[in-house]
Design an enzyme around this catalytic site. Structure first.
Site, PDB file in Angstrom:
ATOM      1  N   ASP A  66      43.634  26.242  58.131  1.00 24.36           N
ATOM      2  CA  ASP A  66      43.120  27.365  57.333  1.00 24.36           C
ATOM      3  C   ASP A  66      42.494  26.850  56.041  1.00 24.36           C
ATOM      4  OD1 ASP A  66      45.695  26.587  56.643  1.00 24.36           O
ATOM      5  OD2 ASP A  66      46.460  28.609  56.291  1.00 24.36           O
ATOM      6  N   LYS A 118      48.073  22.371  61.978  1.00 26.50           N
ATOM      7  CA  LYS A 118      48.827  23.509  61.442  1.00 26.50           C
ATOM      8  C   LYS A 118      50.299  23.121  61.548  1.00 26.50           C
ATOM      9  CE  LYS A 118      49.001  27.720  59.798  1.00 26.50           C
ATOM     10  NZ  LYS A 118      48.426  28.137  58.498  1.00 26.50           N
ATOM     11  N   ASP A 122      36.888  23.209  67.911  1.00 30.23           N
ATOM     12  CA  ASP A 122      35.872  24.159  68.357  1.00 30.23           C
ATOM     13  C   ASP A 122      35.451  25.047  67.189  1.00 30.23           C
ATOM     14  OD1 ASP A 122      34.303  25.665  70.235  1.00 30.23           O
ATOM     15  OD2 ASP A 122      35.865  27.214  70.192  1.00 30.23           O
ATOM     16  N   ASP A 134      31.760  24.853  64.649  1.00 26.41           N
ATOM     17  CA  ASP A 134      30.781  25.943  64.499  1.00 26.41           C
ATOM     18  C   ASP A 134      30.609  26.267  63.011  1.00 26.41           C
ATOM     19  OD1 ASP A 134      30.505  26.263  67.276  1.00 26.41           O
ATOM     20  OD2 ASP A 134      30.428  28.445  67.110  1.00 26.41           O
ATOM     21  N   TYR A 162      43.568  25.138  75.405  1.00 26.37           N
ATOM     22  CA  TYR A 162      42.529  25.365  76.413  1.00 26.37           C
ATOM     23  C   TYR A 162      43.056  25.106  77.828  1.00 26.37           C
ATOM     24  CZ  TYR A 162      38.332  25.803  73.452  1.00 26.37           C
ATOM     25  OH  TYR A 162      37.372  26.233  72.588  1.00 26.37           O
TER      26      TYR A 162
HETATM   27  C1  IPM Z   1      31.932  24.365  72.790  1.00 23.68           C
HETATM   28  C2  IPM Z   1      31.955  25.720  73.436  1.00 23.68           C
HETATM   29  C3  IPM Z   1      32.920  25.692  74.615  1.00 23.68           C
HETATM   30  C4  IPM Z   1      34.305  25.404  74.047  1.00 23.68           C
HETATM   31  C5  IPM Z   1      32.937  26.985  75.460  1.00 23.68           C
HETATM   32  C6  IPM Z   1      31.571  27.302  75.987  1.00 23.68           C
HETATM   33  C7  IPM Z   1      33.945  26.922  76.570  1.00 23.68           C
HETATM   34  O1  IPM Z   1      32.254  26.708  72.514  1.00 23.68           O
HETATM   35  O2  IPM Z   1      31.596  23.376  73.460  1.00 23.68           O
HETATM   36  O3  IPM Z   1      32.230  24.289  71.587  1.00 23.68           O
HETATM   37  O4  IPM Z   1      35.010  26.309  73.609  1.00 23.68           O
HETATM   38  O5  IPM Z   1      34.684  24.226  74.055  1.00 23.68           O
HETATM   39 MG    MG Z   2      32.370  26.036  70.504  1.00 23.16          MG
END
Ligand code: IPM
Ligand code: MG
Length: 372
Positions: free
Chosen positions: A221, A189, A245, A249, A142
């Site tokens: 993975d 990884k 990240d 999710d 990032y």
């Molecule tokens: C998160 C989001 C952020 C990230 C984005 C909005 C930059 O997806 O907080 O998980 O990738 O960290």
């Molecule tokens: Mg995110």
């Protein structure tokens, strides 16, 4: 307790959900005699529109002068499909994390009893899941150097980690494991990436200081697959920025909706509390956004200041709202008219009247109004 809180609602559904979290915090302040002072500031696309900057100086200064930050969400579709955009809303969030040194992002994931059958995953797989993800937040790909060749045909993003960056979050993850199920899984990884091999080396060394905690390793993975096959095997997951990240999710599916997942981003000096979801532009203003992630982020804020009874009351209110189906459409199969604001009002009302006898399945008391 006296607390100053910077409120950064951001874009899309950010303002709607953050409003509900502020309502909950105000109710807590009045119930427990605390003095919480809220100050709003712009970040993200709205800050670009208003100030030409996704993180105006004024916003960063405010964050540095308050005790905690409550963050909504950022992002706007007009930037998503424009690769040439030089300024993007997301930069606001990234600069904020970096500028405040918020190196650890803690994302709890659990399967709510009442929502288990709403998850696309089977009950026997997710029931009892309780994971705490420790995502490194200010390093890695990032923040490494980014390059685009002059002719625009080649691009690169560098993934860099220093020993110190790995050490500080690793200690937090091991300490967390000590008060949980005493297990840390490092997701990396290391079969391919040099930076992952450094993570393994440093984390293995630190693990020796925590004899009571078991350390194991998973390639990312495989971890992605294990998260769906057998999420109960995890206790604390420790991982770098981008893997965290993605994995978080994915993990949100276990809880039934990404609209339920809260997070705390902490550093040496500052702390910010934010739902893990994005700005969900399609839902903006429709009253369908789930405010629970933001409300639970407010509970994490209270916990950060050791206000455990207060945080517990918010969590109880959330549990009750889920049980009674006072929930937005993403998790509500029973009623289709429960808005973001109604969920917030219910939670506020529960905090003010936790023992209210009207709290039953047929007649739900909501301040002045009654639904059903
Ligand atoms: C998160 C989001 C952020 C990230 C984005 C909005 C930059 O997806 O907080 O998980 O990738 O960290
Ligand atoms: Mg995110």
């Amino acid at each position: 307790m006296k607390l100053t809180i910077a409120v950064l609602p951001g874009d899309g559904i950010g303002p709607e959900v953050t409003n509900q979290a502020v309502k909950a915090l105000k109710a807590i302040a009045s119930e427990f005699n605390h003095n919480f002072k809220f100050t709003n500031a712009d970040v993200g696309a709205i800050a670009i529109d208003k100030h030409n900057d996704p993180l105006p100086e004024k916003t960063l200064d405010l964050c540095k002068s308050t005790d905690a930050i409550l963050f909504g969400s950022i992002g706007h579709p007009k930037y998503d499909n424009d690769p040439s955009a030089k300024v993007r809303p997301e930069q606001g969030l990234l600069k904020l994390r970096k500028g405040l040194g918020l190196f650890a992002n803690i994302r709890p994931v659990k399967a709510y009893q009442t929502l288990i059958d709403k998850s696309p995953l089977k009950r026997h797989i997710i029931e009892g899941t309780d994971i705490s993800i420790y995502r490194e937040l200010t390093g890695g790909i990032y923040f490494g150097e980014k390059q685009l060749s002059e002719d625009g045909n080649m691009a690169s993003d560098l993934c860099v980690y220093s020993r110190e960056e790995i050490e500080r979050i690793t200690h937090l993850a091991f300490k967390a494991a000590q008060s949980r199920k005493s297990k840390v899984t490092l997701v990396d990884k290391a079969n391919v990436l040099e930076s992952s091999r450094l993570w393994r080396k440093v984390v293995t060394e630190i693990a020796e200081q925590y004899n009571d905690v078991t350390l194991d390793f998973l390639f990312v993975d495989n971890a992605a697959m294990q998260m769906i096959l057998n999420p109960k095997q995890f206790d604390v997951i420790l991982t770098e920025n981008m893997f965290g990240d993605i994995i978080s999710d994915e993990a949100s599916v276990i809880g039934g909706s990404i609209g339920l997942l809260a997070s705390a981003s902490v550093g040496k000096k500052y702390a910010m509390f934010e739902p893990i979801h994005g700005s969900f532009p399609q839902a903006t203003g429709k009253g369908i956004a789930n405010p629970i992630a933001s409300i639970l982020s407010a509970a994490m804020l209270l916990e950060h200041f050791e206000l455990h009874a207060e945080a517990e009351l918010i969590k109880q209110a959330v549990d009750k709202s889920l049980k009674l189906n006072i929930a937005t459409p993403d998790i509500n199969t029973k009623y289709d008219n429960v808005t973001t604001g109604k969920v917030g009002e219910f939670i506020e009302d529960y905090i003010n009247n936790p023992k209210d006898s009207n709290m039953n399945f047929t007649n739900i008391h909501l301040g002045q109004s009654t639904i059903i």
